[in-house]
Design a protein around this motif. Structure first.
Motif, mmCIF file in Angstrom:
data_model
loop_
_atom_site.group_PDB
_atom_site.id
_atom_site.type_symbol
_atom_site.label_atom_id
_atom_site.label_comp_id
_atom_site.label_asym_id
_atom_site.label_seq_id
_atom_site.Cartn_x
_atom_site.Cartn_y
_atom_site.Cartn_z
ATOM 1 N N ASP A 45 -4.323 -0.206 -6.510
ATOM 2 C CA ASP A 45 -3.735 -0.612 -5.221
ATOM 3 C C ASP A 45 -2.603 0.314 -4.801
ATOM 4 O OD1 ASP A 45 -5.294 -2.936 -4.484
ATOM 5 O OD2 ASP A 45 -4.510 -3.813 -6.326
ATOM 6 N N TYR A 46 -1.750 0.641 -5.750
ATOM 7 C CA TYR A 46 -0.751 1.653 -5.428
ATOM 8 C C TYR A 46 -0.250 2.359 -6.681
ATOM 9 C CZ TYR A 46 3.405 -1.435 -6.323
ATOM 10 O OH TYR A 46 4.383 -2.222 -6.877
ATOM 11 N N GLY A 47 0.342 3.525 -6.474
ATOM 12 C CA GLY A 47 0.804 4.349 -7.587
ATOM 13 C C GLY A 47 2.325 4.404 -7.649
ATOM 14 N N PRO A 48 2.848 5.453 -8.266
ATOM 15 C CA PRO A 48 4.301 5.563 -8.441
ATOM 16 C C PRO A 48 5.007 5.971 -7.151
ATOM 17 C CG PRO A 48 3.203 7.528 -9.223
ATOM 18 C CD PRO A 48 2.110 6.581 -8.848
ATOM 19 N N LEU A 49 6.329 5.834 -7.133
ATOM 20 C CA LEU A 49 7.130 6.421 -6.054
ATOM 21 C C LEU A 49 7.195 7.931 -6.298
ATOM 22 C CD1 LEU A 49 10.071 3.899 -5.536
ATOM 23 C CD2 LEU A 49 7.896 4.036 -4.335
ATOM 24 N N VAL A 50 7.718 8.650 -5.312
ATOM 25 C CA VAL A 50 7.582 10.112 -5.356
ATOM 26 C C VAL A 50 8.502 10.781 -6.384
ATOM 27 C CG1 VAL A 50 9.189 10.542 -3.440
ATOM 28 C CG2 VAL A 50 7.336 12.158 -3.878
ATOM 29 N N THR A 51 9.695 10.233 -6.579
ATOM 30 C CA THR A 51 10.639 10.844 -7.544
ATOM 31 C C THR A 51 11.409 9.742 -8.298
ATOM 32 O OG1 THR A 51 12.367 10.894 -5.857
ATOM 33 C CG2 THR A 51 11.104 12.934 -6.146
ATOM 34 N N GLY A 52 12.069 10.166 -9.355
ATOM 35 C CA GLY A 52 12.934 9.234 -10.085
ATOM 36 C C GLY A 52 14.085 8.749 -9.215
ATOM 37 N N GLY A 64 0.845 -1.202 0.000
ATOM 38 C CA GLY A 64 0.000 0.000 0.000
ATOM 39 C C GLY A 64 0.873 1.241 0.000
ATOM 40 N N ALA A 65 0.428 2.278 -0.723
ATOM 41 C CA ALA A 65 1.200 3.531 -0.859
ATOM 42 C C ALA A 65 2.612 3.245 -1.385
ATOM 43 C CB ALA A 65 1.258 4.299 0.463
ATOM 44 N N ALA A 66 2.730 2.166 -2.170
ATOM 45 C CA ALA A 66 4.031 1.759 -2.756
ATOM 46 C C ALA A 66 5.101 1.560 -1.677
ATOM 47 C CB ALA A 66 4.500 2.780 -3.799
ATOM 48 N N ARG A 88 -1.696 -13.161 -4.632
ATOM 49 C CA ARG A 88 -2.233 -11.847 -4.239
ATOM 50 C C ARG A 88 -1.380 -10.720 -4.835
ATOM 51 N NH1 ARG A 88 -4.008 -15.256 -0.206
ATOM 52 N NH2 ARG A 88 -5.817 -14.618 1.030
ATOM 53 N N ILE A 89 -0.077 -10.917 -4.831
ATOM 54 C CA ILE A 89 0.813 -9.878 -5.382
ATOM 55 C C ILE A 89 0.594 -9.772 -6.901
ATOM 56 C CG2 ILE A 89 3.240 -9.216 -5.734
ATOM 57 C CD1 ILE A 89 3.840 -10.704 -3.048
ATOM 58 N N ASP A 90 0.408 -10.912 -7.543
ATOM 59 C CA ASP A 90 0.200 -10.906 -8.997
ATOM 60 C C ASP A 90 -1.030 -10.086 -9.386
ATOM 61 O OD1 ASP A 90 2.435 -12.365 -9.441
ATOM 62 O OD2 ASP A 90 1.414 -14.305 -9.624
ATOM 63 N N LYS A 91 -2.000 -10.030 -8.470
ATOM 64 C CA LYS A 91 -3.269 -9.324 -8.799
ATOM 65 C C LYS A 91 -3.210 -7.831 -8.513
ATOM 66 C CE LYS A 91 -6.600 -12.958 -7.849
ATOM 67 N NZ LYS A 91 -6.745 -13.492 -6.511
ATOM 68 N N LEU A 92 -2.125 -7.329 -7.954
ATOM 69 C CA LEU A 92 -2.080 -5.910 -7.565
ATOM 70 C C LEU A 92 -2.243 -5.017 -8.797
ATOM 71 C CD1 LEU A 92 0.848 -5.854 -4.951
ATOM 72 C CD2 LEU A 92 -1.600 -5.506 -4.502
ATOM 73 N N LYS A 93 -3.058 -3.977 -8.643
ATOM 74 C CA LYS A 93 -3.243 -3.027 -9.751
ATOM 75 C C LYS A 93 -2.384 -1.788 -9.459
ATOM 76 C CE LYS A 93 -6.650 -0.369 -12.311
ATOM 77 N NZ LYS A 93 -8.029 0.051 -12.449
ATOM 78 N N ILE A 94 -1.396 -1.588 -10.307
ATOM 79 C CA ILE A 94 -0.473 -0.462 -10.119
ATOM 80 C C ILE A 94 -0.753 0.531 -11.239
ATOM 81 C CG2 ILE A 94 1.981 0.179 -10.018
ATOM 82 C CD1 ILE A 94 2.004 -3.161 -9.439
ATOM 83 N N ALA A 95 -1.153 1.721 -10.883
ATOM 84 C CA ALA A 95 -1.597 2.685 -11.900
ATOM 85 C C ALA A 95 -1.615 4.072 -11.295
ATOM 86 C CB ALA A 95 -3.005 2.297 -12.386
ATOM 87 N N PRO A 96 -1.753 5.107 -12.155
ATOM 88 C CA PRO A 96 -1.888 6.460 -11.602
ATOM 89 C C PRO A 96 -3.219 6.618 -10.868
ATOM 90 C CG PRO A 96 -2.059 6.486 -13.998
ATOM 91 C CD PRO A 96 -1.747 5.091 -13.614
ATOM 92 N N TYR A 97 -3.288 7.605 -9.978
ATOM 93 C CA TYR A 97 -4.506 7.803 -9.181
ATOM 94 C C TYR A 97 -5.723 8.096 -10.044
ATOM 95 C CZ TYR A 97 -4.236 12.873 -9.903
ATOM 96 O OH TYR A 97 -4.217 14.113 -10.461
ATOM 97 N N THR A 98 -5.485 8.571 -11.255
ATOM 98 C CA THR A 98 -6.586 8.917 -12.151
ATOM 99 C C THR A 98 -7.267 7.671 -12.722
ATOM 100 O OG1 THR A 98 -4.813 9.163 -13.757
ATOM 101 C CG2 THR A 98 -5.775 11.190 -12.917
ATOM 102 N N ALA A 99 -6.666 6.478 -12.504
ATOM 103 C CA ALA A 99 -7.231 5.263 -13.104
ATOM 104 C C ALA A 99 -8.389 4.683 -12.296
ATOM 105 C CB ALA A 99 -6.126 4.212 -13.287
ATOM 106 N N GLY A 100 -8.749 5.297 -11.186
ATOM 107 C CA GLY A 100 -9.924 4.816 -10.436
ATOM 108 C C GLY A 100 -9.593 4.419 -9.017
ATOM 109 N N ASP A 101 -10.662 4.211 -8.242
ATOM 110 C CA ASP A 101 -10.487 3.945 -6.816
ATOM 111 C C ASP A 101 -10.055 2.505 -6.524
ATOM 112 O OD1 ASP A 101 -11.025 6.523 -6.264
ATOM 113 O OD2 ASP A 101 -12.918 6.176 -5.210
#
Ligand code: NAD
Length: 498
Positions: free
Chosen positions: A320-327, A274-276, A304-317
């Protein structure tokens, strides 16, 4: 390009010197530039706060609390706007961003109890005709330095109790996601806070050092990584300030053979990824007790890990988690994963090649699961702060307990078991500040206090709850004896001066 300055004397002001880029972590683009305050800009904000503070400190606590009451209403009114701005700069999902605002808001609600919390103590008849009472008085101007990972919650954990106690507050938020702290200051003003009582100076080390050097600043509350926590704690204390610093973490979750394994796996996936993984209360180490428990746990975790949805916050509620804060954060995490592989840990789930179509320049990192991690490995010793869960196999409960106890960090921990006696023993003996029993992220609620032990916390009082009212006030104790005077009845004529 949006320019983010400072919030001083109840208005947005532009910075006058250096700036830093603020990214949209989902796209990798620079979306704004934030001013980095110079020492003289910090000193000017402190001086103005010092002018404003006496009147605020003399305002009765109930009136101060009413400003916070109105602030809560405004936070609820603007919840979606705040969450969107937060996700856009930090990268976390929208439900998680709302949680970030909500857990700060709850501390503001607690601080509305200021009139009660600030009541002193009274001893009637401490001696013949003598009463003794104590009062809690504000410190004056205090400061808070906060991290990127909770840009709404942690600033509110700091400024709400400080301001409720009658102090003026200088907030130095993270330069990586400064928009929400500025919005919070605006809402405090709309709620009726006088100008100068909450100042936001954006900046980096130069601004922090200016706060440390400024003699008007009476107290500093810090949250961030341990090396900076140690630096601020030692320098702030040496300057005679009251200081509390909360640092990094490496939270272990012990899984006993009798645990509900589905519950444990669900908890680990949420708390680990959660929260990457960018949470100081994330679980980063799973410690199953016994080989069979370890094998069963991996078996449950992988699908369970295989099913995680990783995407930008704009992709819906349902993201599961988004990007890290910086490169740079992404590079650091991937570097540690490579170190884990080189040092012989077994990489069961490898997220190194993760790519998200359309977001190739974003700072996304796929989930990683390591098994057979050992205490000497870099991935065990260091806080990774990314979506990387390490499994360390323990042969017994005592060995699992010893692992968590021997680690440098002592923020949070959890045990999953059905056995009350084991859970009780664990809670009693562990040298860690926050403990979960079948609860993976045991963040205490606003009316309890939050703080880690060992290298996760420096100073003797915790954040929020009753401790925060102790930290942001000093106690004065009065011993009073009054001459007996009017008991014999009133006097009706002027007494001539002898
Ligand atoms: P960080 O230490 O890089 O930055 C925290 C703050 O310190 C920021 O405001 C930053 O501008 C300032 N800072 C950075 N370098 C500095 C320097 N050299 N001198 C003076 N000030 C400096 O932390 P971060 O990356 O923003 O946040 C993540 C860290 O915070 C993790 O380690 C996480 O565990 C920790 N954290 C701890 C808690 C807790 O309550 N224990 C809560 C949240 C986050």
């Amino acid at each position: 390009m949006e320019q983010i300055g400072h919030w001083v004397n109840g208005a947005r002001v532009t910075g006058s010197g250096r700036t830093a880029d603020v990214y949209n972590p989902a796209t990798g683009e620079v979306q704004a530039q934030v001013a980095l305050a110079s020492a003289s800009e910090v000193d000017a904000a402190v001086a103005r706060a010092a002018e404003a503070q006496p009147a605020w400190g003399a305002t009765n606590p109930q009136r101060r609390a009413r400003v916070l009451m109105e602030f809560v209403r405004l936070l609820n009114r603007d919840m979606d706007k705040l969450a969107e701005a937060l996700s856009r700069e930090h990268g976390k999902t929208l439900p998680d961003a709302r949680g970030d605002v909500q857990r700060g808001l709850e501390v503001v609600e607690f601080c509305i109890g200021a009139p009660h919390l600030l009541k002193g103590e009274f001893t009637d008849g401490a001696g013949p005709g003598i009463d003794m009472y104590s009062m809690r008085q504000p410190l004056g101007v205090v400061a808070g330095i906060t991290p990127f990972n909770f840009p709404a919650m942690i600033p509110m954990w700091k400024f709400a109790p400080a301001i409720a106690c009658g102090n003026a507050f200088i907030l130095k938020p993270s330069e990586r996601d400064p928009s929400v702290p500025m919005m919070l200051a605006e809402l405090m003003q709309e709620a009726g806070l006088p100008d100068g009582i909450l100042q936001v100076v954006n900046g980096d080390k130069e601004a922090v050092d200016a706060l440390l050097d400024n003699e008007t600043v009476q107290a500093i509350g810090f949250v961030g990584s341990t090396p900076i926590a140690e630096y601020i704690y030692s320098r702030g204390c040496a300057a005679g300030k009251r200081v509390q610093c909360f640092g990094g973490a490496k939270n272990h979750m012990i899984v006993m053979p009798d645990a509900d394994m589905d519950q444990a796996a669900d908890a680990l996936v949420g708390a680990g990824y959660g929260a990457a993984g960018e949470r100081c209360m994330a679980v980063s180490v799973a410690v199953p007790v016994g080989e069979e428990t370890a094998d069963r746990l991996v078996e449950k975790l992988v699908p369970r890990i295989d099913k995680l949805k990783i995407a930008p916050y704009t992709a819906g509620d349902d993201v599961d988690y988004g990007p890290l804060v910086t490169g740079a954060a992404k590079e650091r995490v991937l570097g540690l994963v490579n170190a884990g592989v080189e040092q012989g840990a077994e990489l069961v789930v490898d997220g190194r090649d993760f790519q998200l179509q359309g977001y190739e320049s974003g700072f996304f990192v796929g989930p990683h699961l390591f098994d057979r991690v050992t205490p000497e490995m870099e991935i065990y010793r260091q806080e990774i702060f990314g979506p990387v869960l390490s499994q360390v196999r323990a042969g017994s409960y005592e060995e699992a307990l010893g692992l968590a106890m021997d680690h440098d960090y002592g923020n949070g921990t959890a045990i999953f078991t059905r056995d009350g006696d084991t859970a009780r023993d664990f809670a009693h003996r562990i040298n860690i500040g926050m403990v979960g029993i079948n609860v993976p992220i045991p963040v205490p609620l606003a009316y309890h206090t939050f703080g880690g032990w060992k290298k996760s916390g420096f100073g003797d009082l915790n954040q929020h709850g009753p401790d925060s009212f102790r930290f942001y006030t000093r106690t004065k104790t009065v011993t009073a004896r009054w001459p007996s005077g009017l008991k014999e009845g009133g006097e009706f004529h002027f007494k001539a001066m002898e």
